[in-house]
Design a protein around this motif. Structure first.
Motif, PDB file in Angstrom:
ATOM      1  N   THR A 142     -12.160   2.340  -2.515  1.00 57.39           N
ATOM      2  CA  THR A 142     -11.250   2.282  -3.582  1.00 57.39           C
ATOM      3  C   THR A 142     -11.649   1.042  -4.856  1.00 57.39           C
ATOM      4  O   THR A 142     -12.697   0.796  -4.550  1.00 57.39           O
ATOM      5  CB  THR A 142     -10.246   1.034  -3.088  1.00 57.39           C
TER       6      THR A 142
ATOM      7  N   ALA B 257     -10.975   4.986   3.328  1.00 60.80           N
ATOM      8  CA  ALA B 257     -11.031   4.723   2.438  1.00 60.80           C
ATOM      9  C   ALA B 257     -12.203   4.077   1.084  1.00 60.80           C
ATOM     10  O   ALA B 257     -12.496   2.755   1.547  1.00 60.80           O
ATOM     11  CB  ALA B 257      -9.676   3.608   1.404  1.00 60.80           C
TER      12      ALA B 257
ATOM     13  N   PHE C 238       3.733  11.155   2.736  1.00 67.36           N
ATOM     14  CA  PHE C 238       3.796   9.751   1.971  1.00 67.36           C
ATOM     15  C   PHE C 238       4.318   8.746   2.837  1.00 67.36           C
ATOM     16  O   PHE C 238       4.935   8.810   3.732  1.00 67.36           O
ATOM     17  CB  PHE C 238       4.795  10.105   0.837  1.00 67.36           C
ATOM     18  N   SER C 239       3.725   7.207   2.948  1.00 63.70           N
ATOM     19  CA  SER C 239       3.433   6.573   3.393  1.00 63.70           C
ATOM     20  C   SER C 239       3.775   5.568   2.960  1.00 63.70           C
ATOM     21  O   SER C 239       2.903   5.216   1.689  1.00 63.70           O
ATOM     22  CB  SER C 239       2.730   6.203   4.562  1.00 63.70           C
TER      23      SER C 239
ATOM     24  N   GLN D  88       0.809  -1.090   0.053  1.00 60.03           N
ATOM     25  CA  GLN D  88       0.147   0.437  -0.052  1.00 60.03           C
ATOM     26  C   GLN D  88       0.532   1.550   0.340  1.00 60.03           C
ATOM     27  O   GLN D  88       1.910   1.479   1.064  1.00 60.03           O
ATOM     28  CB  GLN D  88      -1.008  -0.058   1.263  1.00 60.03           C
ATOM     29  N   MET D  89       0.246   2.149  -0.868  1.00 57.07           N
ATOM     30  CA  MET D  89       0.814   3.566  -1.319  1.00 57.07           C
ATOM     31  C   MET D  89      -0.118   4.950  -1.111  1.00 57.07           C
ATOM     32  O   MET D  89      -0.775   4.703  -1.298  1.00 57.07           O
ATOM     33  CB  MET D  89       2.379   4.061  -2.591  1.00 57.07           C
ATOM     34  N   ASN D  90       0.528   5.348   0.119  1.00 58.73           N
ATOM     35  CA  ASN D  90      -0.894   6.531   0.137  1.00 58.73           C
ATOM     36  C   ASN D  90       0.516   8.213  -0.147  1.00 58.73           C
ATOM     37  O   ASN D  90       1.399   7.580  -0.013  1.00 58.73           O
ATOM     38  CB  ASN D  90      -0.455   7.024   1.995  1.00 58.73           C
TER      39      ASN D  90
ATOM     40  N   ILE E  26      -3.364   0.065  -3.958  1.00 61.29           N
ATOM     41  CA  ILE E  26      -3.043  -1.050  -3.196  1.00 61.29           C
ATOM     42  C   ILE E  26      -2.700  -2.186  -4.274  1.00 61.29           C
ATOM     43  O   ILE E  26      -3.760  -2.405  -5.438  1.00 61.29           O
ATOM     44  CB  ILE E  26      -4.373  -0.976  -2.202  1.00 61.29           C
TER      45      ILE E  26
ATOM     46  N   LYS F 123      -9.780   5.456  10.167  1.00 61.82           N
ATOM     47  CA  LYS F 123      -9.087   6.108   8.931  1.00 61.82           C
ATOM     48  C   LYS F 123      -9.912   5.204   7.219  1.00 61.82           C
ATOM     49  O   LYS F 123     -10.632   4.682   7.959  1.00 61.82           O
ATOM     50  CB  LYS F 123      -7.832   5.420   8.229  1.00 61.82           C
TER      51      LYS F 123
ATOM     52  N   GLN G 263      -4.422   6.775  -2.766  1.00 55.54           N
ATOM     53  CA  GLN G 263      -3.515   5.480  -2.485  1.00 55.54           C
ATOM     54  C   GLN G 263      -3.647   4.336  -3.250  1.00 55.54           C
ATOM     55  O   GLN G 263      -4.295   4.486  -3.974  1.00 55.54           O
ATOM     56  CB  GLN G 263      -3.781   5.180  -1.264  1.00 55.54           C
TER      57      GLN G 263
ATOM     58  N   TYR H 121      -8.942   8.568   0.459  1.00 53.93           N
ATOM     59  CA  TYR H 121      -8.880   8.023   1.737  1.00 53.93           C
ATOM     60  C   TYR H 121      -8.836   9.127   2.473  1.00 53.93           C
ATOM     61  O   TYR H 121      -8.366  10.254   1.621  1.00 53.93           O
ATOM     62  CB  TYR H 121      -7.984   7.600   1.996  1.00 53.93           C
TER      63      TYR H 121
END
Length: 770
Positions: free
Chosen positions: A729, A727, A598-599, A576-578, A767, A725, A765, A736
């Motif tokens: 998708t 989201a 960013f995470s 997962q990239m946020n 996924i 949180k 994000q 999100y």
């Protein structure tokens, strides 16, 4: 401890909210008391004729309507009544879980079954040519026949004026755009061959819009493409009558099973002889172990066969999907002609890569037959195109079935099913990739199959069986299987035989009482291996095969089937990239306020069921904050009166993120088939480093600017933060929002200037399930 309790409470509330949303259910009743039925008012004349021919009662209780009082009582506790099924004495509804418990308690309700998936079309995604395509070399063919029909010896039907006349075919799909205008269907309109239509999702007659899939499948049964120089048939049953039913909506997560069942009953009511369905349920609703003919749609298909209809259904396109591979339902129904796909070649005989494999989960033989899985179809925009999928092999076979039945109208549907299997070009050979092969018109026109001289011989020497082929050409396929006494296949292989090929099967002592069946160049032969002696201990091993002058194409064994029909996959990894941006005021009294994040997280998701999942992830990230006049004020510059400096700050925190969430599937679909999902959960974050601060002193002029960097740690940032949180998708991309509840509960963390520190984050994000 208080924080932990609040996190658990948040998850509980989220779970209750998710499960409170209406679900889709079948509600089955115990009886049909106080109902009446007049078959002569309800049925079309052809439906009555079919029942009388089969000796079926016109007053079968399965055809009686439902008890209106029962339906009304259930409706009062439902969000929506989707549809009724006379055959199964059931009503399909949308209702909340609390009301479902009340419905179960009603004395006339026998059981309630949840529906948690969607019907999908069996076309191969992304493989349709949108432009007209007439590039196929047809010089060697009769002008009116395309290769997909020649492969079934369609010229035999054409030469004898056999075109399905007198047979009524019901086609189920997601819509039939432009069939009421398209030139390929002009003969159907001119001759009034479209008898009735019904749109089950919209509850009206109009079906000539929505998914182009139905237009393409119908053309494979009855399409005729005419130009000034030639007439070309796309399907064989150009003289049949048609019932067109729209039963599928994309995306629609729940209701298609109800509409498909209703369409079956509607087709029966209106005198259908044949059903062509290029639709089916697979991984969106079921596990592979469920492909045993027990799904509701499989039961509906078998009921249709019991009432005298011949049902064709696509096998599905799952063979190149490692998470599924096998057939979809209702292709797993024992009374359905399940149709697989082969490559579009008149010379080579190849299982097309994506066509799903048999057997069923309980070991029954599927597919029954195969046809081209890459075929000419009507382009809804006009003219022809080509498309991939067992969606098109199915209607090609259904059109063949209509013509075959026209030659033998005295046969029942089940007798015709057996005859179509016998007409397969590799019958009586069978395997789970090709079934009994491509049905051949000569079987029905010429009175059976011609005798073929042997094209190979068996030679047993010690513990080895050799299959020695005669030479015919350089590319002739040979198929063979090892069959158990109960008819199930231990293994099978497809080979390219080049020249005088020899296939040696070693360790024959490990296969007592097995039969080796071989197809080569039109001839089928079998060898029965010797049985074990009393007291012998036998260990069955995978076959060891040696080949001379042959190349392996497909090799499959029962161990693969055991894996494919094994326990469902309960979890999978996800990446997962946020990337987000602050959604509320960042700093008290500042301007140019912004916060970017960013995470990247790696996690695991557990499947509680096909709709509901639990997940957890852990990963690293950073927050980047910017603002004006954070630590100071606007300063006047002595050297330049009237010009003031602005202090701008930027700093970044590194953090460790942990997420716990639940995911509900709202609808299936998407390029990667991940569908539309909703996530709701909690997160925790530890800020373990404040990396740097940048301070600019920039005069409000164009010719003066300077900057310096100060590295330091800020103690006003709470190192431990947590919140909720959510989201939404679709496939892999989502929007999100994160709310930091820890800051809301502890405003004193940011005294003075920082008491309005960022609390809400919104962003995008990606996924990626791994």
């Amino acid at each position: 401890m208080k924080k932990l309790l609040l996190i658990l409470a948040t998850m509980l509330i989220a779970t209750q909210f998710a499960t409170a949303t209406p679900g889709c259910y079948w509600v089955f009743f115990r009886d049909k008391t106080n109902t009446s039925f007049n078959p002569y008012e309800y049925f079309d004349a052809k439906a009555i004729e079919r029942r009388q021919k089969l000796g079926l009662s016109l007053y079968d209780i399965t055809d009686y309507p439902l008890n209106g009082g029962y339906v009304d009582a259930v409706s009062a506790l439902s969000e929506e009544v989707v549809g009724e099924s006379r055959w199964f004495n059931a009503v399909g509804i949308m209702a909340e879980s609390a009301n479902i418990e009340r419905i179960k308690a009603l004395p006339f309700v026998s059981r309630v079954v949840e529906i948690a998936g969607e019907m999908v079309v069996a076309s191969y995604a992304g493989m349709v040519d949108e432009e007209n395509d007439e590039t196929y070399d047809i010089e060697m063919l009769k002008p009116e026949l395309l290769p997909q029909l020649v492969r079934m010896q369609g010229e035999k039907f054409a030469e004898n004026n056999i075109d399905g006349k007198g047979v009524r075919i019901a086609v189920f799909d997601g819509g039939f755009p432009n069939v009421d205008k398209h030139e390929i269907f002009s003969h159907l309109r001119d001759n009034n061959q479209i008898i009735k239509t019904w749109n089950f999702p919209n509850k009206k007659e109009y079906v000539y819009s929505w998914s182009s899939h139905g237009t393409m499948t119908l053309s494979c049964i009855a399409g005729v493409y005419q130009t000034s120089s030639k007439v070309q048939k796309l399907g064989l049953a150009t003289g049949a009558e048609f019932l067109l039913a729209r039963t599928e909506v994309n995306p629609e997560p729940f209701k298609e099973e109800i509409w498909w069942t209703q369409a079956m009953e509607w087709a029966d009511q209106n005198g259908a002889d044949i059903i062509s369905s290029s639709l089916g349920y697979g991984k969106e609703r079921y596990y592979t172990r469920d492909m045993d003919g027990t799904s509701h749609v499989a039961k509906a298909a078998n009921m249709a066969a019991r009432k005298g209809m011949l049902v064709f259904n696509s096998m599905g396109n799952e063979a190149d999907d490692n998470s599924w591979t096998v057939l979809i339902t209702p292709a797993d129904a024992d009374s359905v002609i399940s149709v697989g796909g082969i490559d579009d070649s008149l010379n080579k005989y190849r299982h097309i890569d994506f066509s799903s494999y048999g057997p069923t989960a309980d070991g029954r033989r599927k597919p029954n037959v195969v046809a081209f899985g890459h075929a000419y179809v009507a382009n809804p925009k006009g003219g022809m195109t080509m498309a991939y999928g067992t969606s098109f092999s199915c209607p090609l076979a259904a059109g063949f079935g209509a013509c075959a039945w026209q030659t033998k109208r005295d046969l029942t549907a089940m007798q015709m099913m057996e005859e179509i299997e016998k007409s397969g070009d590799i019958y009586p050979y069978f395997d789970y990739a090709l079934g009994y092969g491509v049905p051949q018109a000569s079987y029905f026109v010429d009175g059976g199959k011609k005798t073929v001289e042997p094209t190979f011989e068996f030679e047993k020497s010690d513990n080895t069986l050799k299959i020695k082929c005669q030479q015919f050409d350089e590319n002739t396929e040979i198929f063979y299987n090892l069959m158990r006494e109960d008819g199930r296949l231990h293994s099978y292989e497809h080979l390219d035989a080049k020249g005088n090929a020899v296939i040696s099967i070693d360790n024959m002592d490990f296969y007592p009482n097995y039969t080796i069946n071989v197809y080569y160049h039109g001839y089928v032969g079998s060898y029965k291996n010797e049985g074990k002696k009393e007291g012998d201990i036998v260990y069955v091993r995978p076959p060891k095969t040696q080949m001379t002058g042959a190349t392996k194409i497909i090799s499959r064994n029962e161990n693969q089937s055991k894996r494919e029909f094994g326990k469902p996959k309960r979890h999978h990894l996800l990446l997962q990239m946020n990337a987000g941006f602050a959604g509320v005021k960042t700093f008290e009294g500042s301007t140019n306020k912004q916060k970017s994040t960013f995470s990247a997280l790696v996690g695991v998701q557990w499947d509680a069921c096909k709709r509901y999942h639990l997940g957890a992830g852990i990963g690293m990230g950073f927050d980047d904050y910017r603002g004006t006049s954070l630590d100071g004020n606007i300063i006047a510059t002595p050297a330049m009166p009237g010009v003031r400096d602005l202090i701008k700050e930027r700093f970044r925190t590194s953090n460790l993120n942990i997420e716990l969430f639940q995911r509900v599937t709202l609808a299936h679909g998407g390029l990667l088939h991940n569908g539309l999902t909703w996530d709701l959960g909690v997160f925790g974050m530890w800020n373990f480093e404040d990396r740097y601060v940048q301070v600019w002193q920039a005069a409000i002029t164009d010719n003066y600017r300077k900057s310096r960097i100060i590295n330091k740690n800020y103690d006003f940032i709470n190192p431990f933060q947590w919140g909720v949180k959510t989201a939404i998708t679709y496939d892999i991309v989502s929007v999100y929002a994160k709310l930091r509840i820890s800051d809301l509960l502890n405003p004193s963390l940011y005294p003075g200037t920082y008491n309005d520190f960022m609390k809400l984050e919104i962003g995008m994000q990606i996924i990626l399930p791994l």
